[in-house]
Design an enzyme around this catalytic site. Structure first.
Site, PDB file in Angstrom:
ATOM      1  N   SER A 175      60.737 -96.364  45.131  1.00  0.00           N
ATOM      2  CA  SER A 175      60.589 -97.436  44.413  1.00  0.00           C
ATOM      3  C   SER A 175      61.336 -98.089  42.711  1.00  0.00           C
ATOM      4  O   SER A 175      61.666 -98.899  42.394  1.00  0.00           O
ATOM      5  CB  SER A 175      58.727 -97.307  43.570  1.00  0.00           C
ATOM      6  OG  SER A 175      58.801 -96.178  43.211  1.00  0.00           O
ATOM      7  N   TRP A 228      64.230 -99.318  44.308  1.00  0.00           N
ATOM      8  CA  TRP A 228      64.090-100.519  44.451  1.00  0.00           C
ATOM      9  C   TRP A 228      64.381-101.924  43.477  1.00  0.00           C
ATOM     10  O   TRP A 228      64.565-102.943  43.405  1.00  0.00           O
ATOM     11  CB  TRP A 228      62.582-100.982  44.593  1.00  0.00           C
ATOM     12  CG  TRP A 228      62.061-102.359  45.235  1.00  0.00           C
ATOM     13  CD1 TRP A 228      62.038-103.353  46.339  1.00  0.00           C
ATOM     14  CD2 TRP A 228      61.716-103.443  43.598  1.00  0.00           C
ATOM     15  NE1 TRP A 228      61.646-104.302  46.003  1.00  0.00           N
ATOM     16  CE2 TRP A 228      61.101-104.837  44.449  1.00  0.00           C
ATOM     17  CE3 TRP A 228      60.809-103.385  42.672  1.00  0.00           C
ATOM     18  CZ2 TRP A 228      60.935-105.680  44.100  1.00  0.00           C
ATOM     19  CZ3 TRP A 228      60.374-104.280  42.552  1.00  0.00           C
ATOM     20  CH2 TRP A 228      60.259-105.421  43.560  1.00  0.00           C
ATOM     21  N   HIS A 229      64.249-101.058  42.143  1.00  0.00           N
ATOM     22  CA  HIS A 229      64.523-101.721  41.007  1.00  0.00           C
ATOM     23  C   HIS A 229      65.520-101.676  40.227  1.00  0.00           C
ATOM     24  O   HIS A 229      66.324-103.186  39.605  1.00  0.00           O
ATOM     25  CB  HIS A 229      63.709-101.901  39.088  1.00  0.00           C
ATOM     26  CG  HIS A 229      61.845-101.498  39.642  1.00  0.00           C
ATOM     27  ND1 HIS A 229      61.446-100.647  40.376  1.00  0.00           N
ATOM     28  CD2 HIS A 229      60.950-102.819  39.512  1.00  0.00           C
ATOM     29  CE1 HIS A 229      59.808-101.419  41.066  1.00  0.00           C
ATOM     30  NE2 HIS A 229      59.803-101.958  39.675  1.00  0.00           N
ATOM     31  N   GLY A 230      66.372-101.806  40.663  1.00  0.00           N
ATOM     32  CA  GLY A 230      68.103-101.204  40.496  1.00  0.00           C
ATOM     33  C   GLY A 230      68.455-100.540  40.979  1.00  0.00           C
ATOM     34  O   GLY A 230      68.116 -99.587  40.901  1.00  0.00           O
ATOM     35  N   PHE A 240      65.549-107.371  39.783  1.00  0.00           N
ATOM     36  CA  PHE A 240      64.962-106.936  40.796  1.00  0.00           C
ATOM     37  C   PHE A 240      64.816-107.261  42.322  1.00  0.00           C
ATOM     38  O   PHE A 240      64.519-108.465  42.489  1.00  0.00           O
ATOM     39  CB  PHE A 240      63.627-106.014  40.534  1.00  0.00           C
ATOM     40  CG  PHE A 240      63.263-105.978  39.067  1.00  0.00           C
ATOM     41  CD1 PHE A 240      64.314-105.488  38.636  1.00  0.00           C
ATOM     42  CD2 PHE A 240      61.946-105.411  38.562  1.00  0.00           C
ATOM     43  CE1 PHE A 240      64.378-104.824  37.328  1.00  0.00           C
ATOM     44  CE2 PHE A 240      62.519-105.067  37.040  1.00  0.00           C
ATOM     45  CZ  PHE A 240      63.297-104.483  36.572  1.00  0.00           C
TER      46      PHE A 240
END
Length: 310
Positions: free
Chosen positions: A166, A169-171, A310
């Protein structure tokens, strides 16, 4: 095609499930003044959160996190400001998405439920970016074994895999991954001491103490999340200056004051929503005042939505 490209939540959510959204597409929708009113109230609230709160405080967050080596007190204040920024920014986007969708006859899922009032990590993830955290739960945590595992180390690995991904997923950066792993560690710790799952403290004193502890832990996580890199953060922490110079300390106090100031619209809008329809004049005046502040602050910060990256 409409489900995939539905414009109100196309870029950053809330993440809808087909089984919930497809029936809304195929069902008959008719005009409703009540739905339209609820929609534009959400839109006004969304713009206020974004334009007045998030964009205004973002200026100071960016400056603190662009410093080569801010003292720890200033960094803590900057992180507290970021916790306000990211909440107002993403809550603002969610309100806009839900508001526009509601005005044309669609109901999107509620994505936030007072996340900073969480009493534990489990409670936090049931309140923060609900559509995303529930997606992680259903498509990563449960398939990997979830709470069905029999050994503590297996449970820990499942948490690390779920929340580490997770974060990714943001970068594609280590500080996002470490943010996810950090939350996995505090989740595992809370479960280990019997405070996981649906645990709730007894009495208002223990409740607010649990909320305070969880808020501090959440802000430590935001420090990893917002840092430009792990190297930058490690250099700042190793420098170990707490208050810094007189100017840096004064700056931290000033930013603390701004955090309080820019938190006021959030509480005011929460109060406005709680007012009954019998006080409609108060509501109209409140939302008209919100529009006034939106026009005043429009274009001042001009920041993209955080979750657009993102």
């Amino acid at each position: 095609a409409l489900f995939v490209s539905f414009f109100p939540q196309l870029v950053a959510g809330p993440i809808e499930r087909a089984k919930r959204f497809l029936p809304q597409i195929t069902s008959l929708r008719s005009w409703s003044w009540e739905r339209f009113t609820e929609g534009w109230q959400l839109v006004i609230e969304g713009f206020l959160f974004k334009v007045m709160v998030a964009d205004s405080i973002a200026v100071y967050v960016n400056k603190i996190y662009m410093m080569e080596s801010p003292p720890l007190f200033l960094l803590a204040v900057g992180t507290l400001a970021f916790s306000l920024q990211i909440y107002a920014d993403f809550q603002g986007y969610t309100h806009l998405a839900r508001g526009f969708a509601k005005m044309i006859g669609f109901d999107l899922v509620i994505n936030f439920n007072s996340p900073y009032l969480a009493v534990s990590p489990s409670d936090f993830w049931r309140r923060w970016h609900i559509s995303f955290s529930s997606w992680i739960r259903d498509y990563l945590y449960i398939p990997l074994g979830g709470s069905r595992v029999t050994h503590a180390w297996q449970f820990f690995l499942v948490l690390c895999a779920s929340l580490g991904l997770s974060g990714l997923w943001h970068g594609a950066a280590w500080h996002y991954v470490i943010w996810g792993l950090y939350h996995a560690i505090i989740l595992f710790t809370y479960y280990g001491i019997g405070l996981g799952g649906r645990w709730q403290p007894e009495g208002w004193v223990k409740t607010w103490l649990a909320r305070l502890v969880m808020f501090v832990l959440t802000n430590i996580g935001w420090m990893f999340f917002r840092a430009a890199s792990i190297k930058w953060l490690s250099n700042v922490l190793s420098d170990a200056r707490f208050l810094g110079s007189g100017n840096e300390f004064a700056t931290a106090l000033a930013v603390l004051g701004l955090i309080v100031l820019f938190s006021i619209p959030i509480f005011v809008m929460r109060w406005l929503k709680s007012i009954s329809d019998n006080n409609s004049n108060v509501k109209v005046l409140g939302y008209a005042t919100a529009v006034f502040f939106i026009l005043i602050y429009a274009g001042v910060g001009n920041q993209d939505f955080i979750y657009f990256q993102f």
